[in-house]
Design a protein around this motif. Structure first.
Motif, PDB file in Angstrom:
ATOM      1  N   PRO A 155       0.796  -1.233   0.000  1.00 30.41           N
ATOM      2  CA  PRO A 155       0.000   0.000   0.000  1.00 30.41           C
ATOM      3  C   PRO A 155       0.831   1.287   0.000  1.00 30.41           C
ATOM      4  CG  PRO A 155      -1.001  -1.606   1.463  1.00 30.41           C
ATOM      5  CD  PRO A 155       0.287  -2.192   1.011  1.00 30.41           C
ATOM      6  N   HIS A 156       1.880   1.341   0.824  1.00 31.54           N
ATOM      7  CA  HIS A 156       2.682   2.565   0.844  1.00 31.54           C
ATOM      8  C   HIS A 156       3.439   2.766  -0.457  1.00 31.54           C
ATOM      9  CE1 HIS A 156       1.858   3.824   4.903  1.00 31.54           C
ATOM     10  NE2 HIS A 156       2.181   2.630   5.383  1.00 31.54           N
ATOM     11  N   ALA A 157       3.909   1.686  -1.059  1.00 33.59           N
ATOM     12  CA  ALA A 157       4.603   1.797  -2.346  1.00 33.59           C
ATOM     13  C   ALA A 157       3.647   2.308  -3.427  1.00 33.59           C
ATOM     14  CB  ALA A 157       5.185   0.440  -2.748  1.00 33.59           C
ATOM     15  N   TRP A 158       2.415   1.823  -3.423  1.00 35.39           N
ATOM     16  CA  TRP A 158       1.441   2.301  -4.405  1.00 35.39           C
ATOM     17  C   TRP A 158       1.087   3.775  -4.145  1.00 35.39           C
ATOM     18  CZ3 TRP A 158      -1.210  -2.837  -3.049  1.00 35.39           C
ATOM     19  CH2 TRP A 158      -0.753  -3.844  -3.916  1.00 35.39           C
ATOM     20  N   ALA A 159       1.020   4.165  -2.882  1.00 38.46           N
ATOM     21  CA  ALA A 159       0.742   5.573  -2.567  1.00 38.46           C
ATOM     22  C   ALA A 159       1.848   6.477  -3.111  1.00 38.46           C
ATOM     23  CB  ALA A 159       0.599   5.753  -1.060  1.00 38.46           C
ATOM     24  N   ILE A 160       3.093   6.041  -2.962  1.00 36.98           N
ATOM     25  CA  ILE A 160       4.228   6.810  -3.477  1.00 36.98           C
ATOM     26  C   ILE A 160       4.170   6.889  -5.000  1.00 36.98           C
ATOM     27  CG2 ILE A 160       6.746   6.772  -3.712  1.00 36.98           C
ATOM     28  CD1 ILE A 160       6.784   5.477  -0.863  1.00 36.98           C
ATOM     29  N   ALA A 161       3.838   5.773  -5.640  1.00 35.26           N
ATOM     30  CA  ALA A 161       3.749   5.747  -7.103  1.00 35.26           C
ATOM     31  C   ALA A 161       2.656   6.692  -7.602  1.00 35.26           C
ATOM     32  CB  ALA A 161       3.478   4.322  -7.588  1.00 35.26           C
ATOM     33  N   LEU A 162       1.514   6.723  -6.913  1.00 35.48           N
ATOM     34  CA  LEU A 162       0.419   7.600  -7.343  1.00 35.48           C
ATOM     35  C   LEU A 162       0.771   9.067  -7.109  1.00 35.48           C
ATOM     36  CD1 LEU A 162      -2.396   7.367  -8.593  1.00 35.48           C
ATOM     37  CD2 LEU A 162      -3.355   7.598  -6.302  1.00 35.48           C
ATOM     38  N   ALA A 163       1.462   9.357  -6.019  1.00 37.52           N
ATOM     39  CA  ALA A 163       1.907  10.733  -5.778  1.00 37.52           C
ATOM     40  C   ALA A 163       2.841  11.187  -6.894  1.00 37.52           C
ATOM     41  CB  ALA A 163       2.601  10.827  -4.428  1.00 37.52           C
TER      42      ALA A 163
ATOM     43  N   ALA B 168      -6.971  -4.893  -6.715  1.00 38.63           N
ATOM     44  CA  ALA B 168      -6.835  -6.346  -6.795  1.00 38.63           C
ATOM     45  C   ALA B 168      -6.282  -6.912  -5.484  1.00 38.63           C
ATOM     46  CB  ALA B 168      -5.915  -6.716  -7.957  1.00 38.63           C
ATOM     47  N   TRP B 169      -5.317  -6.217  -4.881  1.00 41.99           N
ATOM     48  CA  TRP B 169      -4.733  -6.688  -3.620  1.00 41.99           C
ATOM     49  C   TRP B 169      -5.767  -6.680  -2.503  1.00 41.99           C
ATOM     50  CZ3 TRP B 169      -3.705  -4.226   1.121  1.00 41.99           C
ATOM     51  CH2 TRP B 169      -2.866  -4.935   1.988  1.00 41.99           C
ATOM     52  N   GLN B 170      -6.568  -5.631  -2.416  1.00 40.93           N
ATOM     53  CA  GLN B 170      -7.579  -5.555  -1.359  1.00 40.93           C
ATOM     54  C   GLN B 170      -8.652  -6.608  -1.544  1.00 40.93           C
ATOM     55  OE1 GLN B 170      -9.085  -1.553  -1.029  1.00 40.93           O
ATOM     56  NE2 GLN B 170      -7.140  -0.707  -0.286  1.00 40.93           N
ATOM     57  N   GLU B 171      -9.056  -6.857  -2.783  1.00 39.77           N
ATOM     58  CA  GLU B 171     -10.070  -7.888  -3.036  1.00 39.77           C
ATOM     59  C   GLU B 171      -9.548  -9.266  -2.639  1.00 39.77           C
ATOM     60  OE1 GLU B 171     -11.052  -7.451  -7.114  1.00 39.77           O
ATOM     61  OE2 GLU B 171     -12.420  -5.747  -6.790  1.00 39.77           O
ATOM     62  N   ALA B 172      -8.250  -9.501  -2.859  1.00 42.42           N
ATOM     63  CA  ALA B 172      -7.671 -10.796  -2.484  1.00 42.42           C
ATOM     64  C   ALA B 172      -7.591 -10.961  -0.968  1.00 42.42           C
ATOM     65  CB  ALA B 172      -6.272 -10.938  -3.096  1.00 42.42           C
ATOM     66  N   GLN B 173      -7.435  -9.849  -0.250  1.00 39.24           N
ATOM     67  CA  GLN B 173      -7.346  -9.920   1.208  1.00 39.24           C
ATOM     68  C   GLN B 173      -8.704 -10.135   1.859  1.00 39.24           C
ATOM     69  OE1 GLN B 173      -4.192  -9.896   2.465  1.00 39.24           O
ATOM     70  NE2 GLN B 173      -3.658  -9.690   0.288  1.00 39.24           N
ATOM     71  N   GLY B 174      -9.773  -9.636   1.224  1.00 37.82           N
ATOM     72  CA  GLY B 174     -11.104  -9.725   1.794  1.00 37.82           C
ATOM     73  C   GLY B 174     -11.340  -8.634   2.828  1.00 37.82           C
ATOM     74  N   GLY B 175     -12.599  -8.426   3.188  1.00 42.48           N
ATOM     75  CA  GLY B 175     -12.945  -7.406   4.176  1.00 42.48           C
ATOM     76  C   GLY B 175     -13.338  -6.093   3.519  1.00 42.48           C
ATOM     77  N   GLU B 176     -13.630  -5.090   4.350  1.00 44.38           N
ATOM     78  CA  GLU B 176     -14.035  -3.772   3.871  1.00 44.38           C
ATOM     79  C   GLU B 176     -12.834  -2.835   3.853  1.00 44.38           C
ATOM     80  OE1 GLU B 176     -17.009  -2.939   2.765  1.00 44.38           O
ATOM     81  OE2 GLU B 176     -17.775  -4.973   3.103  1.00 44.38           O
ATOM     82  N   TRP B 177     -12.652  -2.179   2.712  1.00 50.70           N
ATOM     83  CA  TRP B 177     -11.523  -1.266   2.529  1.00 50.70           C
ATOM     84  C   TRP B 177     -12.044   0.077   2.006  1.00 50.70           C
ATOM     85  CZ3 TRP B 177      -6.426  -3.073   3.394  1.00 50.70           C
ATOM     86  CH2 TRP B 177      -6.314  -4.452   3.593  1.00 50.70           C
ATOM     87  N   PRO B 178     -12.440   0.976   2.894  1.00 51.03           N
ATOM     88  CA  PRO B 178     -12.968   2.260   2.410  1.00 51.03           C
ATOM     89  C   PRO B 178     -11.918   3.140   1.754  1.00 51.03           C
ATOM     90  CG  PRO B 178     -12.805   2.252   4.803  1.00 51.03           C
ATOM     91  CD  PRO B 178     -12.517   0.861   4.357  1.00 51.03           C
ATOM     92  N   PHE B 179     -10.654   3.019   2.201  1.00 48.14           N
ATOM     93  CA  PHE B 179      -9.589   3.865   1.664  1.00 48.14           C
ATOM     94  C   PHE B 179      -8.683   3.073   0.729  1.00 48.14           C
ATOM     95  CE2 PHE B 179     -10.774   5.971   5.628  1.00 48.14           C
ATOM     96  CZ  PHE B 179     -10.963   7.278   5.196  1.00 48.14           C
ATOM     97  N   LEU B 180      -8.068   3.800  -0.173  1.00 52.16           N
ATOM     98  CA  LEU B 180      -7.256   3.177  -1.209  1.00 52.16           C
ATOM     99  C   LEU B 180      -5.969   2.568  -0.651  1.00 52.16           C
ATOM    100  CD1 LEU B 180      -7.405   2.861  -4.303  1.00 52.16           C
ATOM    101  CD2 LEU B 180      -5.978   4.887  -4.500  1.00 52.16           C
ATOM    102  N   PHE B 181      -5.340   3.224   0.311  1.00 51.64           N
ATOM    103  CA  PHE B 181      -4.008   2.804   0.748  1.00 51.64           C
ATOM    104  C   PHE B 181      -3.945   2.409   2.216  1.00 51.64           C
ATOM    105  CE2 PHE B 181      -3.067   5.804  -2.831  1.00 51.64           C
ATOM    106  CZ  PHE B 181      -2.711   4.814  -3.735  1.00 51.64           C
ATOM    107  N   SER B 182      -5.018   1.825   2.729  1.00 53.90           N
ATOM    108  CA  SER B 182      -4.989   1.265   4.082  1.00 53.90           C
ATOM    109  C   SER B 182      -4.143  -0.007   4.077  1.00 53.90           C
ATOM    110  CB  SER B 182      -6.402   0.946   4.572  1.00 53.90           C
ATOM    111  OG  SER B 182      -7.180   2.113   4.672  1.00 53.90           O
TER     112      SER B 182
END
Length: 411
Positions: free
Chosen positions: A212-220, A291-305
């Motif tokens: 998640p943190h790596a993706w946040a850096i990439a999006l920034a 895709a990563w959040q869907e594989a983990q399961g659960g509720e993910w309201p934020f993009l980079f939790s």
């Protein structure tokens, strides 16, 4: 004759009741004001004299309610008391991060030098000596401007509260603040931004890390968003009209950390509220996180939790950024430098400064010109008109051409 005036006196009314035997007039008034705790309060009273006397007593009562009962002519109030009152009033109007910065500036630099001085004793000369001492005795640069802003706002508040008649801070000349960023640029010729090659290496390292943190850096890096804006992105902010169209994201909130606690708050400026169309690589980042959040399961309201049903932690991004920089074998720059990198690379591909200002969410184009002035100065030194390529004649053949005869002006 009874006469009532309401709107003219702002939150109150005056009624002329009767003329007394001594020739004076009895006025009955009512006033409404909001206390520091946010609750409204009404008070009524009467005044014997002129209407001006009644208006004055109304104003005194309104000020007393608004300050929570502190008398208008309180000569004992110090700057410490004033700042505490001002911060309590201001707290609900700005972000928690802004309040934290201003309280820290006050605690570290204002109160140790001026805190015990009574508000009525603060003059332009006192403030001028204070600013001069900061300039000569400390290495503060940017904070000096923040200190002046805090003092100016607090003393304006003191005028409204009736402590003082005029604001002495308005007559102070603040010593010029040297931009730390500008000084660094002049000293090292370093734009504090990555080159295209360095940015490419960092983006690749982020996508290979796949966290998640790596993706946040990439999006920034791909969007120029501020760190709080990146971590404040929720899935509800994304939209797409048709499957073949690029994603659009609405920037509506920011997440910051205060004493280790993540807080959702407002954006930095009104123009920070904007909607961006993501480029192809930015879309890749979003889809990888989804895709990563869907594989983990659960509720993910934020993009980079990092875990389901939790808020992102922006403060942890620096550790990950340093790991990725070392892995990509590039310079260690801070998170905000990714924003400068986006601006620099966008300029290189021809994005106008007006559009760049909108993408970055700056308050005005003047901010963009000030922060990225080095880019536009470089462009002005050697402007390219981007004309259509033409065939260039052989220079030796041109040199051998004879000088044409002078035309006969009388022919």
């Amino acid at each position: 004759m009874t006469e009532t005036k309401r709107a003219e006196y702002g939150g109150g009314s005056i009624t002329e009741k009767k003329t007394l035997p001594d020739g004076k007039t009895l006025y009955r008034w009512r006033v409404y004001a909001v206390q520091p705790n946010g609750e409204g309060r009404r008070k009524a009273g009467s005044t014997k004299g002129t209407k001006r006397d009644a208006i004055r007593e109304m104003a005194n009562m309104r000020n007393e309610i608004e300050r929570g009962g502190l008398p208008v002519n309180d000569d004992s109030a110090t700057l410490t008391d004033l700042l505490e009152q001002w911060f309590s009033v201001k707290a609900g109007t700005v972000s928690a991060r802004t309040m934290q910065i201003e309280r820290e500036v006050s605690k570290l630099h204002i109160l140790p030098r001026l805190g015990k001085i009574k508000v009525r004793a603060i003059t332009a000369a006192v403030l001028q000596d204070f600013h001069t001492a900061l300039a000569t005795e400390t290495t503060l640069q940017r904070s000096r401007k923040q200190i002046h802003v805090v003092l100016n706002q607090a003393l304006n508040f003191a005028c409204v509260r009736g402590y003082i008649i005029t604001n002495p801070a308005k007559n102070v000349i603040v010593p010029q603040v040297i931009s730390v960023q500008k000084a660094a640029l002049e000293a090292t010729d370093d734009t504090r931004a990555y080159t295209n090659e360095e940015a490419t290496k960092l983006y690749a390292a982020c996508m290979l890390d796949a966290t998640p943190h790596a993706w946040a850096i990439a999006l920034a890096l791909q969007t120029g968003l501020r760190r709080g804006e990146v971590y404040g992105l929720a899935w509800a902010n994304f939209s797409r009209t048709r499957p073949e169209e690029p994603l659009r994201v609405a920037i509506r909130q920011a997440i910051t950390e205060h004493s280790g606690v993540a807080v959702v708050g407002p954006l930095k400026t009104k123009r920070s509220r904007r909607t961006l169309t993501l480029n192809r690589q930015a879309c890749e980042v979003v889809e990888a996180a989804r895709a990563w959040q869907e594989a983990q399961g659960g509720e993910w309201p934020f993009l980079f939790s990092e875990r389901p049903d939790t808020m992102p932690r922006p403060g942890n991004s620096y550790r990950k950024l340093h790991v990725l920089q070392d892995r990509a074998e590039i310079r260690r720059l801070d998170m905000h430098s990714l924003r400068h990198t986006f601006a620099s690379l966008a300029f290189e591909v021809g994005v106008p400064i007006e559009k760049l200002s909108q993408l970055l969410g700056h308050q005005s184009i003047n901010v963009t010109q000030t922060v990225y002035v080095h880019l536009y100065q470089q462009a002005a030194d050697s402007p390219s008109l981007r004309l259509r390529p033409v065939a260039v004649p052989d220079l030796d053949a041109v040199a051998r051409r004879p000088i044409p005869p002078r035309a006969n002006q009388y022919a």
